[in-house]
Design an enzyme around this catalytic site. Structure first.
Site, short mmCIF file in Angstrom:
data_model
loop_
_atom_site.label_atom_id
_atom_site.label_comp_id
_atom_site.label_asym_id
_atom_site.label_seq_id
_atom_site.Cartn_x
_atom_site.Cartn_y
_atom_site.Cartn_z
N ALA A 72 68.26 101.26 37.10
CA ALA A 72 67.40 100.79 36.01
C ALA A 72 68.04 99.60 35.31
O ALA A 72 69.25 99.43 35.32
CB ALA A 72 67.14 101.91 35.00
N VAL A 73 67.16 98.81 34.69
CA VAL A 73 67.57 97.67 33.87
C VAL A 73 66.91 97.85 32.50
O VAL A 73 65.77 98.32 32.39
CB VAL A 73 67.10 96.34 34.53
CG1 VAL A 73 67.26 95.16 33.59
CG2 VAL A 73 67.87 96.11 35.83
N GLU A 103 64.69 106.71 47.60
CA GLU A 103 63.30 107.15 47.40
C GLU A 103 62.75 106.39 46.20
O GLU A 103 63.46 106.19 45.22
CB GLU A 103 63.19 108.65 47.08
CG GLU A 103 63.38 109.57 48.25
CD GLU A 103 64.82 109.99 48.39
OE1 GLU A 103 65.56 109.89 47.39
OE2 GLU A 103 65.23 110.38 49.50
N ASN A 108 55.37 102.64 42.05
CA ASN A 108 56.35 101.83 41.30
C ASN A 108 56.49 100.44 41.95
O ASN A 108 57.48 100.13 42.61
CB ASN A 108 57.70 102.56 41.25
CG ASN A 108 58.69 101.89 40.32
OD1 ASN A 108 58.46 100.76 39.86
ND2 ASN A 108 59.79 102.56 40.05
N TYR A 115 62.98 96.19 46.41
CA TYR A 115 63.64 96.73 47.59
C TYR A 115 63.17 96.03 48.88
O TYR A 115 63.97 95.73 49.76
CB TYR A 115 63.41 98.24 47.69
CG TYR A 115 63.91 99.01 46.49
CD1 TYR A 115 65.13 98.70 45.89
CD2 TYR A 115 63.18 100.06 45.93
CE1 TYR A 115 65.60 99.40 44.79
CE2 TYR A 115 63.64 100.76 44.82
CZ TYR A 115 64.85 100.43 44.25
OH TYR A 115 65.31 101.11 43.16
C1 LIG Z 1 63.01 98.12 39.20
C2 LIG Z 1 63.91 97.38 38.22
C3 LIG Z 1 65.32 97.95 38.31
C4 LIG Z 1 63.94 95.89 38.61
O1 LIG Z 1 64.88 95.23 37.78
P1 LIG Z 1 64.58 93.76 37.23
O2 LIG Z 1 65.84 93.25 36.65
O3 LIG Z 1 63.39 93.77 36.38
O4 LIG Z 1 64.23 93.01 38.60
P2 LIG Z 1 64.46 91.47 38.93
O5 LIG Z 1 64.12 90.65 37.75
O6 LIG Z 1 65.80 91.28 39.53
O7 LIG Z 1 63.36 91.23 40.02
C5 LIG Z 1 63.67 91.35 41.39
C6 LIG Z 1 62.39 91.36 42.18
O8 LIG Z 1 61.67 92.54 41.87
C7 LIG Z 1 60.28 92.24 41.75
N1 LIG Z 1 59.82 92.62 40.42
C8 LIG Z 1 60.59 92.95 39.38
N2 LIG Z 1 59.80 93.30 38.33
C9 LIG Z 1 58.54 93.18 38.75
C10 LIG Z 1 57.29 93.43 38.14
N3 LIG Z 1 57.19 93.88 36.88
N4 LIG Z 1 56.18 93.24 38.87
C11 LIG Z 1 56.27 92.80 40.15
N5 LIG Z 1 57.43 92.57 40.78
C12 LIG Z 1 58.55 92.74 40.09
C13 LIG Z 1 60.12 90.80 42.03
O9 LIG Z 1 59.75 90.72 43.40
C14 LIG Z 1 61.47 90.21 41.86
O10 LIG Z 1 61.77 89.24 42.80
P3 LIG Z 1 61.39 87.70 42.57
O11 LIG Z 1 62.03 87.30 41.27
O12 LIG Z 1 62.00 87.06 43.77
O13 LIG Z 1 59.91 87.69 42.55
C15 LIG Z 1 63.38 97.47 36.76
O14 LIG Z 1 62.02 97.05 36.76
C16 LIG Z 1 63.48 98.85 36.15
O15 LIG Z 1 64.50 99.21 35.56
N6 LIG Z 1 62.39 99.63 36.25
C17 LIG Z 1 62.34 100.97 35.65
C18 LIG Z 1 63.24 101.93 36.38
C19 LIG Z 1 62.87 102.04 37.85
O16 LIG Z 1 61.72 102.06 38.22
N7 LIG Z 1 63.92 102.12 38.69
C20 LIG Z 1 63.77 102.23 40.11
C21 LIG Z 1 63.65 103.67 40.49
S1 LIG Z 1 63.52 103.83 42.26
#
Ligand SMILES: CC(C)(COP(=O)(O)OP(=O)(O)OC[C@H]1O[C@@H](n2cnc3c(N)ncnc32)[C@H](O)[C@@H]1OP(=O)(O)O)[C@@H](O)C(=O)NCCC(=O)NCCS
Length: 143
Positions: A72-73, A103, A108, A115
């Site tokens: 998570a971020v 998984e 999501n 991924y």
């Molecule tokens: C999933 C998560 C870790 C991604 O972290 P992040 O720092 O926001 O992601 P990034 O900014 O590095 O984005 C990386 C890629 O993810 C995709 N992405 C990230 N957020 C997105 C959004 N809201 N909608 C669509 N694509 C998204 C994009 O493809 C992006 O790549 P790009 O910049 O080349 O288009 C974050 O959204 C999060 O913490 N989510 C809640 C917790 C969760 O779902 N964890 C995963 C459990 S399996």
């Protein structure tokens, strides 16, 4: 941004992010504590801004595989490339000849896109895998 191995003192901040992103399905303090302290088969990478810890990914190691069990971020810093940076660091540091597994909830889309962009492929569906009944997509990346 700086990526490093977690320390036990990171627990409170990780728990804060965990609760803010996963709400009802957040891991408990005890579950996170286990990930940070049971070092034999586990590791957590964290990423710090200049101010504080802003993201984490938790790994468990098995024979020839590494399982990404949680990631998570901080919500206020999402979509800025932090998750991608952390994931690439994780993949760059997995043992030779190991595959990465995870998984993810079927709905999501941000995580699934992250991924897929990193090279993970869908390998199966686990129906009703999560406590709320949602299916999991199982993904794998062979190094
Ligand atoms: C999933 C998560 C870790 C991604 O972290 P992040 O720092 O926001 O992601 P990034 O900014 O590095 O984005 C990386 C890629 O993810 C995709 N992405 C990230 N957020 C997105 C959004 N809201 N909608 C669509 N694509 C998204 C994009 O493809 C992006 O790549 P790009 O910049 O080349 O288009 C974050 O959204 C999060 O913490 N989510 C809640 C917790 C969760 O779902 N964890 C995963 C459990 S399996």
């Amino acid at each position: 941004m700086n990526i490093r191995a977690s320390e036990e003192t990171d627990l409170a901040r990780i728990l804060q992010i965990e609760n803010s992103v996963f709400q009802n399905s957040a891991w408990t303090r005890a579950m996170i504590s286990d990930e940070l302290t049971l070092n034999v088969d586990r590791k957590t990478w964290v990423i710090d801004s200049n101010i504080e810890l802003v993201g984490y990914c938790m790994l468990r190691y098995g024979p020839n595989e590494v399982h990404l069990v949680n990631m998570a971020v901080d919500p206020s810093l999402q979509k800025m490339g932090i998750g991608k940076k952390l994931l690439i660091h994780f993949l760059d540091n997995i043992p030779k000849d190991s595959s990465a597994y995870l998984e993810v909830k079927r709905g999501n889309f941000p995580a699934i896109k992250l991924y897929l962009n990193a090279g993970f492929k869908d390998i199966s569906i686990r129906e009703g895998y999560y406590p709320d009944g949602e299916d999991a997509i199982v993904m794998c990346l062979n190094k």
